[in-house]
Motif scaffolding. Sequence first.
Motif, PDB file in Angstrom:
ATOM      1  N   GLU A   1       3.859   1.392   6.545  1.00  0.00           N
ATOM      2  CA  GLU A   1       3.827   2.836   5.961  1.00  0.00           C
ATOM      3  C   GLU A   1       5.469   3.132   5.468  1.00  0.00           C
ATOM      4  N   THR A   2       6.225   3.042   7.063  1.00  0.00           N
ATOM      5  CA  THR A   2       7.320   3.596   7.758  1.00  0.00           C
ATOM      6  C   THR A   2       8.095   2.262   6.997  1.00  0.00           C
ATOM      7  N   VAL A   3       8.414   1.279   6.659  1.00  0.00           N
ATOM      8  CA  VAL A   3       8.703   0.548   5.560  1.00  0.00           C
ATOM      9  C   VAL A   3       8.532   0.709   4.425  1.00  0.00           C
ATOM     10  N   ALA A   4       7.454   0.863   4.280  1.00  0.00           N
ATOM     11  CA  ALA A   4       7.445   1.538   2.554  1.00  0.00           C
ATOM     12  C   ALA A   4       8.228   2.596   2.094  1.00  0.00           C
ATOM     13  N   PHE A   5       7.867   3.725   3.226  1.00  0.00           N
ATOM     14  CA  PHE A   5       8.823   5.177   3.564  1.00  0.00           C
ATOM     15  C   PHE A   5      10.476   4.775   2.612  1.00  0.00           C
ATOM     16  N   VAL A   6      10.888   3.341   3.449  1.00  0.00           N
ATOM     17  CA  VAL A   6      12.666   3.027   3.762  1.00  0.00           C
ATOM     18  C   VAL A   6      12.777   3.010   2.002  1.00  0.00           C
TER      19      VAL A   6
ATOM     20  N   GLN B   1      11.035   8.687  -5.301  1.00  0.00           N
ATOM     21  CA  GLN B   1      10.481   7.458  -5.002  1.00  0.00           C
ATOM     22  C   GLN B   1      10.991   6.314  -6.246  1.00  0.00           C
ATOM     23  N   ARG B   2      11.731   5.897  -5.287  1.00  0.00           N
ATOM     24  CA  ARG B   2      11.986   4.485  -6.159  1.00  0.00           C
ATOM     25  C   ARG B   2      10.735   3.691  -6.022  1.00  0.00           C
ATOM     26  N   ASN B   3      10.384   3.489  -7.607  1.00  0.00           N
ATOM     27  CA  ASN B   3       9.480   2.476  -8.203  1.00  0.00           C
ATOM     28  C   ASN B   3       9.544   0.958  -7.872  1.00  0.00           C
ATOM     29  N   LEU B   4       9.109   0.155  -7.110  1.00  0.00           N
ATOM     30  CA  LEU B   4       9.076  -1.625  -6.232  1.00  0.00           C
ATOM     31  C   LEU B   4       8.803  -1.996  -7.091  1.00  0.00           C
ATOM     32  N   LYS B   5       7.955  -1.786  -8.133  1.00  0.00           N
ATOM     33  CA  LYS B   5       7.177  -2.957  -8.804  1.00  0.00           C
ATOM     34  C   LYS B   5       8.135  -3.874  -9.173  1.00  0.00           C
ATOM     35  N   ASP B   6       7.853  -4.591  -9.147  1.00  0.00           N
ATOM     36  CA  ASP B   6       8.232  -6.434  -8.818  1.00  0.00           C
ATOM     37  C   ASP B   6      10.088  -6.399  -8.695  1.00  0.00           C
TER      38      ASP B   6
ATOM     39  N   VAL C   1      20.230   7.124  -1.413  1.00  0.00           N
ATOM     40  CA  VAL C   1      20.156   7.130   0.221  1.00  0.00           C
ATOM     41  C   VAL C   1      19.531   6.098   1.326  1.00  0.00           C
ATOM     42  N   CYS C   2      20.841   6.477   2.007  1.00  0.00           N
ATOM     43  CA  CYS C   2      20.623   5.475   3.604  1.00  0.00           C
ATOM     44  C   CYS C   2      20.040   5.952   4.896  1.00  0.00           C
ATOM     45  N   VAL C   3      18.604   5.560   5.046  1.00  0.00           N
ATOM     46  CA  VAL C   3      18.263   5.701   6.380  1.00  0.00           C
ATOM     47  C   VAL C   3      18.224   5.436   7.160  1.00  0.00           C
TER      48      VAL C   3
END
Length: 244
Positions: free
Chosen positions: A216-221, A2-7, A228-230
Amino acid sequence: MQRNLKDKVVWITGAGGGMGQHIALTLSKLHSKVILSDINEQSLKKVSQKCTYYSSIKPLDITKINHVKTVVKEIENDYGQLDIVINAAGMNIQNRDWDDIQQNDWDQVFKVNINGMFYCCKSALKLMKKQNDGLIINISSWAGNHISYLSGTSYIASKHAINAMTETINMKYCNIGIRACSICPGEASTPLLDQRPVPLSQEEKDLMLQVEDISETVAFVAQREKHVCVNQITISPTHNRLYL
């Protein structure tokens, strides 16, 4: 992984309510810097106050191209980057049947659902190309892949167009690290249901997708790594009225 989305700098249109609001709150919990846009400034202020991490508001009418360009330029000046764009602004009309639909209503659906989304994508891509990085998530619909008389002709046509437009972003910019995803929810319990010609009961709404399911689906992407391209996700309620 999982990519860290912080900032990460995340711009969300349609953030004043419905799916957009809950997407903003979900990504704020993941410590993204969320920038909230909607035509309703008062709604944006309320959503911003609920965010648990950094948030800012930029009122916007996405159907006005110069206004969209100005907001993206402000984001570049303020943050120096734009990591994720989530286009959640959209609309439908009540008189959607072929016998009832008026030209002005048809035009308005396309102004918001297609023209406005195109303006946001086009303006964001200009900045993302400088970064050689960026993710665009366009909220489409089950109606973008399936013909359903319930959704109405203008809505179905606009959502099919969204899916096609989104994939052309991947075709054009996959070699420089930019990716795009269209998320296609089935029936969801959002304020958009109020536009239905026939009102729905609370029991019917409870069986539908909820806004948290979409966020939550958006967060997953958003958490997928850059390689990775969804391309597209279709998500529907188990109790799918279109099957019954």
